[in-house]
Design a protein around this motif. Structure first.
Motif, short mmCIF file in Angstrom:
data_model
loop_
_atom_site.label_atom_id
_atom_site.label_comp_id
_atom_site.label_asym_id
_atom_site.label_seq_id
_atom_site.Cartn_x
_atom_site.Cartn_y
_atom_site.Cartn_z
N LEU A 331 0.82 -1.00 -0.08
CA LEU A 331 0.04 -0.01 0.05
C LEU A 331 1.04 1.48 0.08
O LEU A 331 1.53 1.47 1.05
CB LEU A 331 -0.94 -0.02 1.22
N PRO A 332 0.82 2.14 -1.16
CA PRO A 332 1.59 3.37 -1.13
C PRO A 332 0.88 4.41 -0.56
O PRO A 332 -0.37 4.47 -0.82
CB PRO A 332 1.97 3.63 -2.48
N ILE A 333 1.47 5.33 0.34
CA ILE A 333 1.19 6.43 1.21
C ILE A 333 1.88 7.58 0.90
O ILE A 333 2.95 7.37 1.00
CB ILE A 333 0.83 6.11 2.70
N ALA A 334 1.15 8.84 0.86
CA ALA A 334 1.95 10.09 0.19
C ALA A 334 1.19 11.27 1.17
O ALA A 334 0.11 11.23 1.21
CB ALA A 334 1.77 10.29 -1.15
N SER A 335 2.12 12.19 1.36
CA SER A 335 1.62 13.25 1.92
C SER A 335 1.17 14.22 1.08
O SER A 335 1.49 14.27 -0.19
CB SER A 335 2.89 13.90 2.68
N ALA A 336 -0.02 15.02 1.62
CA ALA A 336 -0.81 15.89 0.51
C ALA A 336 -0.10 17.19 0.60
O ALA A 336 -0.50 17.80 -0.62
CB ALA A 336 -2.10 16.12 1.30
N GLY A 337 1.13 17.43 1.22
CA GLY A 337 1.48 18.73 0.64
C GLY A 337 1.34 19.80 1.93
O GLY A 337 0.15 19.98 2.28
N GLY A 374 -4.23 5.29 -6.68
CA GLY A 374 -3.44 4.23 -6.21
C GLY A 374 -2.86 4.68 -4.71
O GLY A 374 -2.74 3.63 -3.91
N PHE A 375 -2.51 5.96 -4.53
CA PHE A 375 -1.89 6.33 -3.26
C PHE A 375 -2.88 6.83 -2.37
O PHE A 375 -4.06 7.14 -2.79
CB PHE A 375 -1.33 7.72 -3.42
N VAL A 376 -2.67 6.46 -1.01
CA VAL A 376 -3.48 7.19 -0.12
C VAL A 376 -2.75 8.31 0.43
O VAL A 376 -1.86 8.57 0.75
CB VAL A 376 -3.46 6.18 1.22
N SER A 377 -3.60 9.51 0.08
CA SER A 377 -3.15 11.09 0.31
C SER A 377 -3.64 11.27 1.55
O SER A 377 -4.75 11.30 2.02
CB SER A 377 -3.62 11.77 -0.78
N GLY A 422 -6.62 10.60 -9.34
CA GLY A 422 -6.61 10.26 -7.83
C GLY A 422 -7.63 10.85 -6.96
O GLY A 422 -8.49 11.75 -7.45
N THR A 423 -7.28 11.14 -5.49
CA THR A 423 -7.76 12.14 -5.06
C THR A 423 -6.71 13.05 -4.29
O THR A 423 -5.59 12.96 -4.12
CB THR A 423 -8.69 11.40 -3.76
N ALA A 424 -7.27 14.09 -3.70
CA ALA A 424 -6.55 15.20 -2.95
C ALA A 424 -6.00 14.78 -1.69
O ALA A 424 -4.98 14.64 -1.56
CB ALA A 424 -7.35 16.54 -3.06
N VAL A 425 -7.28 14.66 -0.86
CA VAL A 425 -6.95 14.03 0.60
C VAL A 425 -8.00 12.95 0.66
O VAL A 425 -9.15 13.29 0.44
CB VAL A 425 -7.28 15.30 1.64
N ASP A 426 -7.42 11.82 1.12
CA ASP A 426 -8.33 10.60 1.68
C ASP A 426 -8.48 10.48 2.81
O ASP A 426 -9.55 10.13 3.39
CB ASP A 426 -7.40 9.55 1.14
#
Length: 578
Positions: A331-337, A374-377, A422-426
């Protein structure tokens, strides 16, 4: 109050810094889309291998891209490619230098300094929770990850049992065993050189609950260092893609990427997969605004106008990497910024930051990798106004908004699949905050009491090239640290579950999250324990965002939190009861 003031942030006598996110374009390194289908409209891997280019990372079999180095004039006419972008870490909004923070003696792992863990009732998480799960930290390196280099381990990130190492040298068969790697080509092997950002993320996610220092959300999980930031400068997008692919590749398989102690020839090596269950990417491009055609307008900072084709290419690359990870159970997870921008919200929309609104531009900002499918933001929340009571009786109190209020700096926004897919914030998680007013009492601040609005986590001081690193702790804030809180939760679910799929882990995280109003009515300075400072005694009406004036009108809570604010105990409760 100290007279030091940088970027409008008041703080105690410490070294505060505000870092920026930038994007530089490489002149001699390219990411090329490859396809071995003879009917494809782009080049084959065979054509790229037979060209004058040096192959840096061969990701053709895994995600359909190859990273090459050479002259742009050599590129075949039919090739689809972009210049590699060098990006900076999605850096903390504000950070107290570790050398200003004395290492506490015998600090309880569930110390009051870790409000982000306390608000998740982390004291109820077993010390071995997350065992068997691996978190890959795609970042600036994790202290202790280089085997046999004499660099001390962090007491909360013990080498071997917590931080898995890599030697930087191949075995007798020429295979790099890892599982920790350095993808940058700077010749220093795994582990950090100077920047503690990756170590801070690692501790936030999974610091050991061992009776000293701090504890992470998943104290039993293992950490894999997937370093993409060189000793100097930013991370190349091609290296980030390679780190994702190697990190997600199973341990009994190999991938051809450039790693190692000395990599002057930039040749791909046979690298054994790290077998990570979770990938944490606390990094990102600045907010990009896609312009379909014509000249690129000059946009207010931090927005950057780019051709729509560039957005599509970058979105495609990161989406392919995420889909590969998901296919391998990762599962890939990324910071929204940290730009405080409405992602996926057109500049013509009044939900966008007022100073960025433009009625003539319907395009919406996006950032990668967070916006890629695919990322959880992850967006950030944080308290405003934690501190000690002024009379020195040790009472800890809240002066303003609760821990789950959206942080002023956090990007927010809704899904815009027509642009990013994708989505901006999940979801959101604790990332820290800062207050331009009084944190507690002037006396308490001048006495050096910690700033409880910021996250407290593992860090170090020193430069590995000139001597050893010294383990330490730091206060910090940013979506860089909300993301590893979610990565820790994902690791808990992998550890508790019976070989769960990443889709199932994601669903549990999102469905257990709690959606709350923004700026809740009744949250006043007098609503909590202790006697608050009169300077922060204000009433919030329940109809305003946590940063009044940033956005006109009230945003829907989902614009800030997506599916909601994570609830760790709700997510793992079935396993604890079982």
């Amino acid at each position: 109050m100290s007279d030091r003031q940088l970027g409008g942030v008041n703080g105690p006598s410490g070294n505060f810094s505000t870092r920026s996110v930038s994007m530089e374009t490489s002149d001699d390194r390219f990411i090329v889309s490859v396809d071995d289908d003879p009917d494809a409209d782009t080049v084959s891997m065979g054509e790229m291998s037979g060209s004058n280019y040096t192959i840096v990372h061969d990701l053709s079999e895994e995600i359909g891209y190859v990273v090459v180095q050479g002259d742009e004039s050599w590129m075949p006419a039919e090739a689809e490619f972009v210049r590699d972008r060098v990006i900076q870490i999605d850096d903390p909004v504000t950070q107290l230098s570790p050398d200003e923070v004395a290492k506490p003696d015998g600090l309880d792992p569930q110390s009051i300094q870790q409000w982000d863990k306390l608000e998740q009732n982390a004291g109820q998480i077993p010390a071995d929770a997350g065992s068997g799960a691996r978190i890959g930290i795609v970042d600036s390196g994790v202290i202790g990850a280089k085997a046999g280099d004499g660099v001390p381990e962090h007491p909360d990130l013990p080498r071997g049992s917590k931080v898995l190492t890599g030697s930087g040298e191949p075995n007798d068969d020429g295979v790099f065993e890892g599982p920790s790697y350095n993808f940058t080509g700077d010749g220093t092997g795994p582990g950090p050189v100077t920047d503690p950002h990756g170590t801070e993320c690692a501790g936030t996610a999974a610091a050991a609950d061992n009776g000293t220092g701090v504890a992470g959300i998943a104290p039993g999980a293992e950490i894999v260092d997937l370093r993409v930031f060189p000793a100097e400068g930013g991370a190349a997008t091609g290296d980030i893609l390679a780190a994702m692919v190697a990190g997600a590749t199973p341990r009994d398989e190999t991938v051809n990427v450039t790693v190692g102690e000395v990599v002057d020839d930039s040749m791909p090596r046979e690298v054994r997969g790290s077998g990570c269950d979770v990938l944490n990417l606390s990094l990102g491009l600045p907010p990009l605004v896609p312009i379909p055609e014509g000249p690129l307008p000059s946009l207010p900072s931090p927005l950057i106008a780019v051709p729509l084709r560039t957005i599509a290419f970058f979105g495609g690359m990161y989406t392919s990497a995420a889909q590969y990870a998901l296919s391998e159970g990762t599962l890939p997870i990324a910071s929204a910024g940290n730009s405080g921008v409405g992602l996926g919200i057109p500049l013509s929309d009044d939900r966008q930051v007022p100073r960025l609104q433009d009625p003539e531009i319907d395009a919406a900002p996006v950032t990668f990798p967070a916006n890629a499918e695919g990322f959880v933001s992850v967006g950030a929340t944080g308290p405003i106004g934690y501190g000690w009571s002024a009379d020195g009786d040790g009472v800890f109190f809240q002066t303003e908004l609760p821990e789950y209020e959206p942080a002023q700096y956090s990007n927010y926004g809704t899904s815009d699949p027509t642009i990013a897919g994708g989505t901006a914030v999940d979801v959101t998680a604790g990332g820290g905050n800062f207050d331009s007013g009084a944190f507690a009492s002037i006396d308490a601040i001048e006495a050096g009491d910690p700033i409880f609005d910021l996250l407290y986590t593992t860090a170090f001081t020193g430069d590995r090239r000139g001597g050893s690193l010294s383990p330490n702790f730091t206060f910090t804030a940013g979506t860089s640290f909300s993301a590893p809180n979610v990565a820790g939760l994902a690791a808990l679910l992998y550890g508790f579950g019976d070989d769960p799929t990443p889709e199932a882990v994601r669903t549990t995280i999102e469905e257990s999250a709690e959606q709350l109003p923004v700026g809740r009515a009744g949250q006043t300075a007098a609503a909590s324990v202790g006697t608050p400072n009169a300077a922060t005694d204000s009433v919030f009406d329940g109809d305003s965002p946590s940063a009044p004036g940033r956005v006109s009108g009230r945003l829907d809570p989902a614009d800030h939190r997506g599916n909601g604010h994570i609830d760790v105990l709700a997510a793992i409760e079935p396993f604890l009861q079982g």
